[in-house]
Design a protein around this motif. Structure first.
Motif, PDB file in Angstrom:
ATOM      1  N   GLY A 205     -26.587 -80.758  32.775  1.00  0.00           N
ATOM      2  CA  GLY A 205     -25.037 -81.038  33.489  1.00  0.00           C
ATOM      3  C   GLY A 205     -25.347 -81.712  34.828  1.00  0.00           C
ATOM      4  N   LEU A 206     -26.337 -82.545  34.944  1.00  0.00           N
ATOM      5  CA  LEU A 206     -26.515 -83.193  36.081  1.00  0.00           C
ATOM      6  C   LEU A 206     -25.460 -84.714  36.155  1.00  0.00           C
ATOM      7  CD1 LEU A 206     -30.474 -82.919  36.498  1.00  0.00           C
ATOM      8  CD2 LEU A 206     -28.553 -81.498  37.506  1.00  0.00           C
ATOM      9  N   THR A 207     -25.044 -84.957  37.256  1.00  0.00           N
ATOM     10  CA  THR A 207     -24.136 -85.994  37.385  1.00  0.00           C
ATOM     11  C   THR A 207     -24.747 -87.216  38.013  1.00  0.00           C
ATOM     12  OG1 THR A 207     -22.249 -84.532  37.825  1.00  0.00           O
ATOM     13  CG2 THR A 207     -22.176 -87.047  38.265  1.00  0.00           C
ATOM     14  N   LEU A 208     -25.194 -88.351  37.106  1.00  0.00           N
ATOM     15  CA  LEU A 208     -25.953 -89.491  37.635  1.00  0.00           C
ATOM     16  C   LEU A 208     -25.048 -90.594  37.903  1.00  0.00           C
ATOM     17  CD1 LEU A 208     -28.812 -89.596  35.208  1.00  0.00           C
ATOM     18  CD2 LEU A 208     -28.754 -88.544  37.671  1.00  0.00           C
ATOM     19  N   ASP A 209     -25.230 -91.370  39.051  1.00  0.00           N
ATOM     20  CA  ASP A 209     -24.454 -92.737  39.184  1.00  0.00           C
ATOM     21  C   ASP A 209     -24.440 -93.572  37.963  1.00  0.00           C
ATOM     22  OD1 ASP A 209     -24.000 -95.347  40.184  1.00  0.00           O
ATOM     23  OD2 ASP A 209     -23.937 -94.731  42.173  1.00  0.00           O
ATOM     24  N   PRO A 210     -22.919 -94.127  37.443  1.00  0.00           N
ATOM     25  CA  PRO A 210     -23.167 -94.845  36.372  1.00  0.00           C
ATOM     26  C   PRO A 210     -23.950 -96.036  36.356  1.00  0.00           C
ATOM     27  CG  PRO A 210     -20.818 -94.044  37.126  1.00  0.00           C
ATOM     28  CD  PRO A 210     -21.610 -93.673  38.171  1.00  0.00           C
TER      29      PRO A 210
ATOM     30  N   ALA B 185     -30.297 -85.289  41.779  1.00  0.00           N
ATOM     31  CA  ALA B 185     -29.008 -84.523  41.384  1.00  0.00           C
ATOM     32  C   ALA B 185     -29.340 -83.108  41.018  1.00  0.00           C
ATOM     33  CB  ALA B 185     -28.754 -85.183  39.991  1.00  0.00           C
ATOM     34  N   SER B 186     -30.385 -82.888  40.623  1.00  0.00           N
ATOM     35  CA  SER B 186     -31.014 -81.455  40.270  1.00  0.00           C
ATOM     36  C   SER B 186     -31.098 -80.698  41.851  1.00  0.00           C
ATOM     37  CB  SER B 186     -32.160 -81.368  39.894  1.00  0.00           C
ATOM     38  OG  SER B 186     -33.425 -81.756  40.730  1.00  0.00           O
TER      39      SER B 186
ATOM     40  N   GLU C 141     -28.966 -81.122  44.390  1.00  0.00           N
ATOM     41  CA  GLU C 141     -27.667 -80.849  44.699  1.00  0.00           C
ATOM     42  C   GLU C 141     -27.005 -79.801  43.869  1.00  0.00           C
ATOM     43  OE1 GLU C 141     -25.419 -82.321  46.713  1.00  0.00           O
ATOM     44  OE2 GLU C 141     -26.890 -83.659  47.538  1.00  0.00           O
ATOM     45  N   LYS C 142     -27.457 -79.503  42.783  1.00  0.00           N
ATOM     46  CA  LYS C 142     -27.196 -78.293  42.051  1.00  0.00           C
ATOM     47  C   LYS C 142     -28.003 -77.316  42.113  1.00  0.00           C
ATOM     48  CE  LYS C 142     -25.305 -77.651  37.292  1.00  0.00           C
ATOM     49  NZ  LYS C 142     -24.987 -78.146  35.934  1.00  0.00           N
TER      50      LYS C 142
ATOM     51  N   ALA D 159     -31.220 -84.669  31.826  1.00  0.00           N
ATOM     52  CA  ALA D 159     -30.164 -84.718  32.794  1.00  0.00           C
ATOM     53  C   ALA D 159     -28.767 -83.963  32.132  1.00  0.00           C
ATOM     54  CB  ALA D 159     -29.775 -86.120  33.159  1.00  0.00           C
ATOM     55  N   LYS D 160     -28.640 -84.595  30.829  1.00  0.00           N
ATOM     56  CA  LYS D 160     -27.517 -84.440  30.137  1.00  0.00           C
ATOM     57  C   LYS D 160     -27.489 -82.533  29.868  1.00  0.00           C
ATOM     58  CE  LYS D 160     -24.783 -85.319  26.003  1.00  0.00           C
ATOM     59  NZ  LYS D 160     -24.564 -85.876  24.767  1.00  0.00           N
TER      60      LYS D 160
END
Length: 960
Positions: free
Chosen positions: A206-211, A231-232, A234-235, A202-203
């Motif tokens: 560059g994927l944004t995950l919920d904290p 997340a993928s 979305e991107k 994920a890092k």
């Protein structure tokens, strides 16, 4: 209530005034929706229905999209609704409705929203097409400040995607089909098998995950993988290849085959529906109670190819698409039931059920209502008739229906349903499993409308209310007023409703695109016809306008509906509609006769029967066997042989009176066409024969191989003319109805028997026939009169023995073994499930197109593809040897992808198709030049004719 004539169906229909703004009640007027400005972005019957409903609601500012594909690629397929909507400023052209790829779909969404904004529309209605349950489309509409006339984007996300819907069902305690919902997550975990590796992926991407996801160390690897996958998407990234997904599916399928021996597995793309994006595998294991490792692996090896097919069908094979596929146990003996839902985000009500088990290729054909009131009524009738097994079966259905309705409403509230949706289930005797939710109105929604209306009552004044009888109207009201609408009460309307989908399919129910409709009879009394306006004549000339059945869309031409006090009443009305419907055209094939035969089959058996989703293919196979046997008969030869048999009989009975034989010959000559014309119609169309046999089962018996009448054969002949819609009509073409002289003879005979029935006070043919066998005068008749009566009886019934051949055809094909039992279960002879027999009977029903021995031609019209999916190698190349059963090409017709396999082995000499993938081909068009491994030997026509006469003679001996 007011009675009006519905201008669309031309039938008297009772409905309330939909212009709420004209009500004397201030509270009712507050729900007026005349100011709604919807853009209709769907096609077919639902677009026409929406136009009608919006106009009846007083909505004047509505518009439609018009696909340029209709008028450019498919001439004469232009939307017939334009005869009603003549304002060109309200017709907006787009290349097509959804786009052929993900990129085109995104472009089309933007284009549709911009059309709405530029032309003053405030809402969008998408009917029952795929855009109606497209979460991305709905979210884009909402973000643009427009209303969506359908479930909101949150509901689309929680219920519209099959995997999310299953998770929600489990959370609220609804039973689901055993299977795997997250094969994409498992694929990712297989590739990155630890939490650290998944987070590193994920890092890196560059994927944004919920904290909260990052902090939850207890989150399972598969749930974490799901979050990363979302997340993928979305991107617009792919984190696994289709090959890796296919391998994982194959592995999961193997495991399920071992866990559930003797079962098949169903693969379902999460964005599929309406028959698209679904495949079943494992037919070879159905009879294997304990399959060995080799059998399991051989059955599962088909999975990768099927995964590519389902993703291709729902256009989810692009980069960044959600490619999740459900892997479910295929419950073999099941009925497909569904519950109609309506909600406003706070309340949710169910509107009874529909049985949609009669389907093929995962597409519904015949749908009937299932309501608590109708089942209770059927139970009472069965009790009075002493049918205990039927009572028990119906009581079980009532209990299951109540559970499904309760669970459906509970599910709808859980997902915040704020419009119309359908809760779909599979029913296995006294159990049911949740299957999926269609977050849109269904094609068959009118079946529920016929059974229930919605009464919205002022909470402060019980006498202040309004009634809604249209689900489309209810959806518009919800889009306009949402949570202001109080929870409605459902009000029973008619006892039962039924719908037949009139499709462009051939006799085997395979899609048949490209036909031209040139004539369609007008609807009869009681018929509700939703046909996109095809039946509407040219408003200027009053002439019927030709309509091209385009292959770009599904095969549906029209929805034919009827209602009644109970299911039998609605089925009889539907049979009447189907029997009176006439469609003519060029290269036109429909399932009209299939429906007519099927509905009459149930009328002759028991309309409360419980057919499963596996009913239609064996039924078609049985009908194919009827056709195969019928092809061996020659009615003209039979009648000539019958005359010879009568001449011989008369000579033996009256050796000193040659005039007796001559008189009988003259009588038979008059009756030749009277008997053989309807027989030829029945023998030529096995669907008609199937229905006729079923409703006449009570009228005969077979004793020692011979047919015995239990009712007057002349009456049955008259009923047969009615059944075939061939009753006398001086205005109709002579070729389509009984001929005048035949009708005179038939009516004379009917009057004769009616007078005898009155004279002897009985309508029992068995009893009446016994009286007529007595030589001594009966009743008040003199000896002379009695001799004349007996002679007339002999004359009227002479030659009708031929009808008995039809019953013997049924007997010899095992037709009666396919039946409804006392407990309403349908018994299907096991041999009708044989795939080889099914394939052979399909060719009997629809012989392959004529071809040369060195050619392979297109089996039907459609769009040609040479490979399984983009980037895959072609199925065949020039110079390649192919084996029998090997895939040769794919043809997409009416939204279904059909893989065509070789019927023999040989070598591809030359590929004839020009233009490559996506080329439109016609049925019978040469695709490949080939050299077969074996030479084909033509059958001598004289041999065929000799065999027909021998077979006909054998049948004749059994009826004389």
């Amino acid at each position: 209530m007011t009675q009006t004539v519905d201008y669309y169906t031309h039938n008297p229909m009772i409905h309330r005034d939909r212009r709420l703004g004209t009500s004397p009640s201030e509270w009712v007027r507050s729900f007026a929706s005349e100011d709604l400005k919807p853009l209709i972005v769907c096609r077919g019957p639902i677009r026409k229905e929406a136009m009608d409903v919006f106009e009846e609601m007083g909505i004047t500012h509505y518009g439609i999209l018009l696909s340029e594909k209709d008028s450019i690629v498919y001439p004469n397929a232009l939307a017939p609704e334009l005869r009603q909507l003549t304002d060109p400023t309200r017709v907006h052209r787009v290349p097509d409705y959804t786009g052929a790829s993900k990129e085109e779909r995104v472009e089309r969404i933007g284009q549709i929203i911009q059309i709405a904004l530029d032309n003053g529309y405030d809402s969008i209605f998408a009917g029952y097409g795929f855009m109606a349950e497209d979460e991305e489309f709905v979210a884009a509409i909402e973000n643009a400040g427009l209303s969506f006339i359908g479930p909101n984007s949150r509901t689309q996300a929680d219920a519209g995607k099959k995997d999310e819907a299953k998770r929600t069902a489990l959370e609220v305690g609804v039973s689901v089909t055993p299977g795997i919902n997250n094969v994409t997550a498992r694929t990712l975990v297989k590739k990155h098998p630890t939490r650290d590796k998944l987070l590193a992926l994920a890092k890196a991407e560059g994927l944004t995950l919920d904290p909260s996801v990052l902090k939850d160390a207890k989150l399972s690897l598969e749930d974490l993988a799901d979050q990363i996958l979302y997340a993928s998407y979305e991107k617009g990234l792919d984190l696994y290849s289709i090959e890796e997904l296919c391998a994982q599916v194959q592995s999961e399928v193997e495991a399920m085959f071992r866990e559930y021996p003797g079962s098949r597995i169903r693969l379902k793309a999460i964005g599929g529906g309406g028959g698209k994006g679904q495949r079943i595998l494992g037919a070879s294991l159905l009879t294997a109670k304990n399959p060995n490792d080799k059998q399991v692996k051989e059955a599962a090896v088909e999975a990768p190819g099927l995964v590519r097919e389902v993703l291709n069908e729902v256009k989810a094979n692009g980069v960044g698409d959600n490619k999740n596929v459900l892997i479910e146990l295929n419950i073999e003996q099941t009925r497909h039931n569904e519950i109609q839902l309506l909600g406003n985000g706070e309340w949710c009500v169910s509107l009874g059920g529909r049985d949609c088990s009669l389907q093929m290729h995962e597409q519904k054909l015949l749908e009937v209502s299932v309501t608590q009131e109708s089942l209770a009524l059927a139970i009472e009738k069965a009790k009075k008739a002493g049918r205990k097994a039927e009572v028990k079966a119906l009581e079980s259905d009532l209990k299951v229906l109540k559970r499904m309705e309760d669970d459906a409403a509970k599910f709808g509230q859980a997902v915040g349903l704020d419009s119309a949706s359908t809760f779909e289930c599979i029913v296995d005797r006294d159990r049911y499993y949740f299957m999926e939710v269609n977050t849109r109105i269904q094609v068959e929604h009118r079946v529920s409308e016929l059974c229930y209306a919605l009464k919205f009552t002022n909470p402060k004044n019980k006498s202040d209310y309004f009634v809604v009888e249209s689900l489309v109207e209810a959806m518009a009201l919800l889009a306009r007023h949402k949570k202001r609408l109080p929870k409605p009460e459902r009000i029973p309307r008619f006892g039962a409703g039924a719908e037949a989908r009139l499709n462009a399919t051939d006799c085997s129910l395979s899609p048949h695109a490209g036909g031209m409709i040139r004539y369609w009879s007008t609807p009869i009394e009681g018929e509700i016809r939703d046909d996109q306006g095809i039946s509407l004549v040219n408003p200027d000339t009053g002439m019927f306008m030709r309509y091209k059945v385009a292959g770009a869309y599904d095969s549906n031409i029209a929805l034919l509906l009827t209602q009644g006090e109970d299911r039998l009443d609605s089925y009889c009305a539907l049979a009447k509609v189907l029997g009176r419907t006439t469609l003519r055209g060029t290269d036109l094939a429909t399932n009209l006769e299939f429906h007519y035969g099927l509905v009459n089959w149930f009328i002759g058996q028991n309309v409360m029967a419980k057919p499963t989703t596996r009913f239609v293919v064996p039924y078609l196979t049985l009908v194919g066997q009827l056709k195969e046997e019928a092809n061996k008969l020659d009615t003209v030869f039979a009648f000539l042989q019958l005359k010879k048999a009568y001449a011989k009989r008369m000579a033996e009975q009256f050796p000193d009176d040659p005039q007796a034989a001559k008189a009988m010959a003259q009588i038979l000559d008059r009756k030749g066409t009277l008997v053989t014309r309807p027989m030829d119609r029945l023998l030529a169309d096995p669907h008609l024969l199937s229905g006729w046999l079923s409703i006449n089962k009570k009228n005969f018996s077979i004793e020692k191989g011979k047919a015995q009448w239990l009712d007057n054969p002349l009456t049955i002949l008259a009923d047969t003319y009615e059944y075939l819609n061939m009753a006398f009509d001086p205005k109709a073409p002579a070729a389509e109805v009984i001929w005048g002289h035949d009708n005179e003879l038939l009516q004379k005979g009917l009057r004769f028997y009616a007078s005898l029935e009155e004279a002897f006070g009985t309508r029992d043919y068995f009893k009446l026939n016994g009286i007529l066998q007595k030589e001594k005068p009966q009743g008040t008749f003199s000896a002379t009169q009695w001799d004349e009566i007996r002679a007339a009886h002999t004359g009227f019934e002479a030659g009708l023995e031929l009808l008995g051949i039809l019953f013997l055809v049924a007997e010899n094909t095992g037709f009666w073994g396919f039946r409804v039992e006392d407990d309403l279960e349908v018994t299907i002879p096991s041999h009708l499930h044989d795939p080889d027999l099914q394939a052979r009977m399909k060719k009997i029903l629809v012989p392959p197109p004529a071809t040369k021995a060195d050619e392979i031609v297109a089996v039907c019209g459609g769009m040609y593809y040479s490979q399984e999916a983009p980037g895959m190698p072609p199925f065949v190349v020039e110079g390649m040897h192919f084996e029998k059963g090997q895939p040769l090409y794919i043809i997409e017709v009416m939204k279904m992808f059909n893989k065509v396999n070789a019927q023999f082995s040989g070598t591809i000499d030359k590929i004839l198709i020009q233009g490559g993938d996506g080329t439109i081909v016609q049925k019978g068009q040469p695709l490949f030049k080939v050299t077969p491994d074996e030479k084909f030997v033509a059958v001598d026509p004289e041999v065929i004719e000799r065999e027909r006469r021998e077979r006909t003679t054998a049948y004749l001996k059994a009826v004389l």
